[in-house]
Design a protein around this motif. Structure first.
Motif, mmCIF file in Angstrom:
data_model
loop_
_atom_site.group_PDB
_atom_site.id
_atom_site.type_symbol
_atom_site.label_atom_id
_atom_site.label_comp_id
_atom_site.label_asym_id
_atom_site.label_seq_id
_atom_site.Cartn_x
_atom_site.Cartn_y
_atom_site.Cartn_z
ATOM 1 N N SER A 47 18.204 50.075 2.647
ATOM 2 C CA SER A 47 18.125 51.061 3.734
ATOM 3 C C SER A 47 17.597 52.402 3.221
ATOM 4 O O SER A 47 16.812 53.072 3.900
ATOM 5 C CB SER A 47 19.503 51.261 4.374
ATOM 6 O OG SER A 47 19.943 50.063 4.983
ATOM 7 N N ASP B 232 22.464 46.258 0.318
ATOM 8 C CA ASP B 232 22.007 46.589 1.675
ATOM 9 C C ASP B 232 21.802 48.097 1.825
ATOM 10 O O ASP B 232 20.876 48.539 2.506
ATOM 11 C CB ASP B 232 23.036 46.107 2.707
ATOM 12 C CG ASP B 232 23.118 44.589 2.778
ATOM 13 O OD1 ASP B 232 22.110 43.944 2.455
ATOM 14 O OD2 ASP B 232 24.186 44.072 3.150
ATOM 15 N N ASN C 234 20.559 48.811 10.018
ATOM 16 C CA ASN C 234 19.989 47.780 9.133
ATOM 17 C C ASN C 234 21.004 46.696 8.796
ATOM 18 O O ASN C 234 20.622 45.610 8.336
ATOM 19 C CB ASN C 234 19.479 48.409 7.832
ATOM 20 C CG ASN C 234 18.098 49.019 8.012
ATOM 21 O OD1 ASN C 234 17.565 49.070 9.122
ATOM 22 N ND2 ASN C 234 17.503 49.483 6.925
ATOM 23 N N HIS D 212 20.816 54.817 10.150
ATOM 24 C CA HIS D 212 19.787 53.862 9.701
ATOM 25 C C HIS D 212 20.425 52.729 8.885
ATOM 26 O O HIS D 212 20.100 51.552 9.069
ATOM 27 C CB HIS D 212 18.739 54.611 8.860
ATOM 28 C CG HIS D 212 17.659 53.744 8.299
ATOM 29 N ND1 HIS D 212 16.637 53.231 9.068
ATOM 30 C CD2 HIS D 212 17.435 53.295 7.030
ATOM 31 C CE1 HIS D 212 15.826 52.497 8.310
ATOM 32 N NE2 HIS D 212 16.295 52.534 7.061
ATOM 33 N N ILE D 213 21.346 53.091 8.003
ATOM 34 C CA ILE D 213 22.036 52.077 7.184
ATOM 35 C C ILE D 213 22.842 51.133 8.080
ATOM 36 O O ILE D 213 22.811 49.905 7.913
ATOM 37 C CB ILE D 213 22.955 52.756 6.141
ATOM 38 C CG1 ILE D 213 22.127 53.579 5.144
ATOM 39 C CG2 ILE D 213 23.794 51.710 5.397
ATOM 40 C CD1 ILE D 213 22.965 54.506 4.255
#
Length: 874
Positions: free
Chosen positions: A711, A707, A506, A502-503
């Motif tokens: 996330s 960031d 993103n 997911h990170i």
């Protein structure tokens, strides 16, 4: 003796991370456990007579003859079979030398491990070695040479060809990973978006139009002629009428060859009369309906290799032949020639053995010879009409003797036809003079030219012609790999994997990831199921859209086949807890740690291992690693964390409610845990540990902390995002939690979470898994009895060799061991158990389904929730 199982390991494995190609055979010695080699009369003499070359096996003695010394002193048959398997591979032309034999916890049962070059041959060698050992024990005859020949034939059937193999070897030398696509010569170099493909010597850069032109000899000839390049005069024939017209036009002698032929198949050369021309036409038509007929040009056959429009090698080729001595027949001379150690079966040596075929007998017939003819002294008798190495021909390197004019001509030909890898066949007296001066001409232009004649000429300087191919596919600065983060451990692997993915997503990268519920590319499920093994990892690495791989890596795949990647950038071990013990020779936590360590032992030297500082097994593993190490822990004040901070190491900790990264004494607070939905408001401590591991991986990979924070806040635990990982369904009067917990550590994590939940009644739906130890099943039940007021036992799946009643009995023992007065009932089917719990739920109750069939449980609960919502809105 009995073979229980043979498996091929194809990547870094528990035996070695460097030796990626190993056969592991589980061998039961049965009665031979009581008979080491020194108790078998005459065994030493028989094995030495059968394999005298084993004198070179140094074994643990570390000296020449070491293995025979071990046989004299007495060694067990598993060890002997390991050495036989290695030796017969070497005798079949596949030199390999790594082996290990270790006894399992079962007396008399051994894991015999040895390296291989070709997997199918290695599997055959395992079985053959056992058969040979049994014959040596019994003192009976055994045709070892037959098995060795069979191994050669298997190798020739399955191996990469010399050209393909040379390109792969050059890629490996440059640290470029490769994957064989299927069973032929189609190969992928590099991973993901940075991959390039080739087959034989056709690359993904090769123009299909250029290949079509090269395969159409008539078209090639016209294009070369139009570009003022000398070609042989001739024409195309489909019948005898055409043939007669061409012969009348160009005269004898002539050459006939199939228009669409290759490797010299169907060719007839130096044809001087009509009857032979008609026969040659019929022969060529077996391979192509249209036949090219050209003037036979005298001179020598040369092959010039052009790669990326630059000349890299030239060779003079000579067809298979023998030289008379006035004493021996042609057949005897062929046999003598084939004894040359440079010649071998198929592609195993520099040169190929000469086989007698129709082409041979035809050529001899034209001379009025047979195989029994004795040629005069120094008379050269040609046995093939073409100079291909695959039919026994020879080659002499002449690269440095080419005239600049001829180099210019050949490089121009590659551009005229448009081939990135181009073989130019020339007939001329020599290449030291321009062709226009010595009357030479271009015979053919070849797509997918063979490299063997240049890699290992029978005379002259070998040329590394694979290097310019790799230079073309991967010019300086072009990467071949993609970042790989591999996640292993007992609990938390899937959630950590999904959070890292997911990170990465993103941050704008196309991510491919594997989990215990499926393979995903950019959150699109490509394959459903437990996909935590090497085949699934390879699936991601083969995907040409993937820029970043996050791979959940479980014990089963490592034990079965090794890792699906050669190395990773970051490896994570979430924890090492008692689970799956008693399976596949893994009986203790140390055994399990050895399996999990395979992942972090495969990290690149400047990569990072991320380990749980509160896990003793992780700390043991840290001592054997040759990469950077970072740690995570729930307790900032844990003595190890304090020590690591003093040493300036990077750690991730849970401090003052924050997910924090520490570098020495510096703190970087990434996000408050209560703002991270995955932690269930900070109540699910084991989820916080997963978040720490994922955050640390993202930080070390170079993502910005802001960031990462964003996330973490946007990763919502749900049946869609994290199926079976703390999925909470809120009904009006009660709540239902579904989790995949299936071992004591997982149960304890749920117990810790439930301790912070207020409910009128806590109901648990649990089951046992048949392949767990008795004590593990009972301990899970004891923990369940501590956290639930009422337990529903269900047991329809995963019996794995046990009976339903047996598992339920163990669960009841575990419940009783808790000392708590917990009510229970047995509803064997999971669907019925969940429905019963929901139908009978009291106000304010909290139902927890610890399910091993996540999809079923989620679907049932979601149906109930949908009905409740419809009723409210209806």
């Amino acid at each position: 003796m009995k073979i229980d199982k043979i498996q091929a390991l194809r990547g870094p494995n528990i035996w070695s991370v460097q030796r990626k190609k190993l056969i592991q055979m589980r061998l039961d010695l049965e009665d031979m456990e009581e008979r080491p080699t020194n108790k078998i009369e005459g065994f030493r003499e028989r094995i030495e007579a059968t394999f005298p070359t084993m004198i070179e096996h140094r074994c643990s003695e570390g000296c020449r003859g070491g293995f025979f010394s071990r046989v004299d002193k007495g060694t067990w048959m598993g060890h002997v079979i390991e050495h036989i398997a290695l030796e017969i591979q070497s005798l079949a032309g596949m030199e390999t030398g790594f082996g290990r034999t270790r006894e399992t916890k079962t007396p008399g049962v051994y894991n015999v491990v040895f390296s291989y070059t070709e997997e199918n041959v290695g599997m055959f060698a395992a079985e053959s070695a056992v058969r040979i050992a049994e014959a040596l024990i019994a003192g009976t005859e055994y045709d070892v040479e037959s098995d060795i020949q069979q191994m050669r034939e298997i190798r020739e059937r399955v191996r990469l060809g010399p050209s393909t193999g040379s390109i792969v070897e050059e890629a490996v030398a440059r640290d470029i990973p490769w994957i064989r696509l299927g069973t032929n010569s189609l190969v992928q170099l590099g991973y993901g978006i940075n991959q390039m493909r080739f087959q034989a010597t056709i690359t993904c850069k090769t123009s299909s139009i250029a290949v079509d032109i090269a395969c159409n000899k008539e078209q090639t000839k016209k294009m070369l002629d139009a570009a003022s390049i000398p070609v042989a005069s001739g024409g195309i024939c489909v019948d005898e009428e055409d043939l007669e017209a061409v012969v009348n036009k160009i005269g004898y002698p002539i050459v006939l060859k199939p228009l669409d032929g290759n490797h010299g198949k169907g060719a007839s050369i130096n044809v001087k009369k009509w009857e032979d021309a008609v026969e040659g036409l019929a022969y060529a038509k077996k391979y192509s309906n249209r036949v090219i007929v050209e003037k036979f040009i005298t001179g020598y056959d040369f092959r010039v290799l052009i790669i990326d429009n630059k000349l890299v090698a030239a060779a003079k080729r000579e067809p298979a032949h023998v030289k008379g001595d006035g004493k021996h027949t042609i057949q005897q001379l062929i046999d003598e020639t084939n004894l040359d150690p440079k010649r071998g079966y198929g592609h195993e040596n520099v040169l190929t053995q000469i086989d007698v075929d129709r082409d041979t007998t035809d050529l001899l017939e034209k001379l009025g010879y047979t195989l029994e003819t004795v040629p005069k002294k120094d008379e050269v008798v040609y046995l093939k009409s073409t100079a291909n190495l695959s039919t026994g021909g020879t080659s002499v390197d002449v690269t440095d003797r080419m005239h600049p004019e001829n180099i210019f001509l050949c490089e121009r030909i590659s551009r005229v036809i448009g081939l990135d890898i181009c073989g130019v066949d020339i007939m001329a007296e020599n290449l030291t003079q321009p062709l226009k001066e010595n009357g030479g001409c271009i015979l053919e232009v070849n797509a997918a030219p063979g490299f063997r004649m240049h890699l290992a000429p029978s005379e002259g300087l070998p040329r590394n012609v694979a290097a310019p191919v790799i230079d073309m596919l991967y010019p300086p600065g072009k990467p071949s790999r993609i970042p790989i983060i591999a996640v292993t451990g007992t609990n938390g692997k899937t959630t950590t994997t999904r959070l890292i993915a997911h990170i990465v997503k993103n941050n704008g990268l196309k991510v491919g990831f594997t989990t215990s519920d499926g393979i995903y590319v950019q959150n699109h499920m490509m394959e459903k199921g437990d996909t935590t093994g090497p085949v699934s990892a390879e699936y991601i690495l083969k995907d040409p859209t993937v820029e970043f791989a996050v791979l959940e890596t479980a014990r089963g795949g490592i034990l079965r086949s090794g890792l699906g990647f050669s190395r990773c950038d970051i490896g994570i071990i979430t924890n090492i807890q008692e689970d799956h013990l008693g399976l596949s020779d893994i009986h203790t936590l140390d055994d399990l740690a050895r399996v999990k360590a395979t992942v972090v032992r495969s990290i690149k030297k400047d990569g990072w291992a991320i380990l749980n500082a509160e896990d003793d097994q992780c700390l043991k593993i840290a001592n054997e690693l040759n990469c950077n190490i970072a740690y995570f822990a729930m307790d900032e004040n844990h003595p190890r964390i304090v020590q690591f901070a003093k040493e300036g190491k990077i750690v991730a900790v849970y401090e003052n409610g924050y997910i924090t990264i520490k570098k020495g004494e510096w703190k970087i607070r990434v996000e408050r845990a209560t703002h991270v939905p995955l932690t269930m408001g900070g109540k699910a401590k084991f989820m916080i540990a997963n978040v720490l591991a994922a955050t640390l991986a993202a930080y070390l990979q170079g993502f910005k902390t802001e960031d990462i924070s964003l996330s973490l806040q946007t990763f919502i635990p749900s049946a869609a995002q994290t199926p079976g990982r703390m999925n909470l369904f809120e009904f009006n009067k009660f709540k239902v939690l579904i989790d995949f917990a299936h071992n004591p550590a997982g149960y304890k994590g749920v117990e810790e979470y439930l301790s912070s939940i207020n409910a009128t009644k806590k109901i648990g739906i649990i089951a046992g898994v048949g392949d767990r130890r008795d004590e593990d099943i009972k301990e899970c039940a004891t923990i369940a009895a501590r956290m639930f007021d009422h337990i529903i036992i269900r047991q329809e799946k995963y019996l794995r060799g046990r009976t339903e009643d047996e598992i339920i009995s163990l669960i009841l023992e575990g419940i009783a061991a808790s000392g708590r007065n917990v009510t229970h009932e047995i509803i064997t089917k999971e669907v019925e158990a969940i429905k019963h719990a929901i139908d009978n739920a009291e106000d304010g109750s909290f139902i927890t389904a610890l399910s091993d069939v996540v999809t079923n449980a989620i679907n049932i609960v979601q149906e109930y929730l949908d009905k409740e919502n419809e009723a409210e809105n209806g």
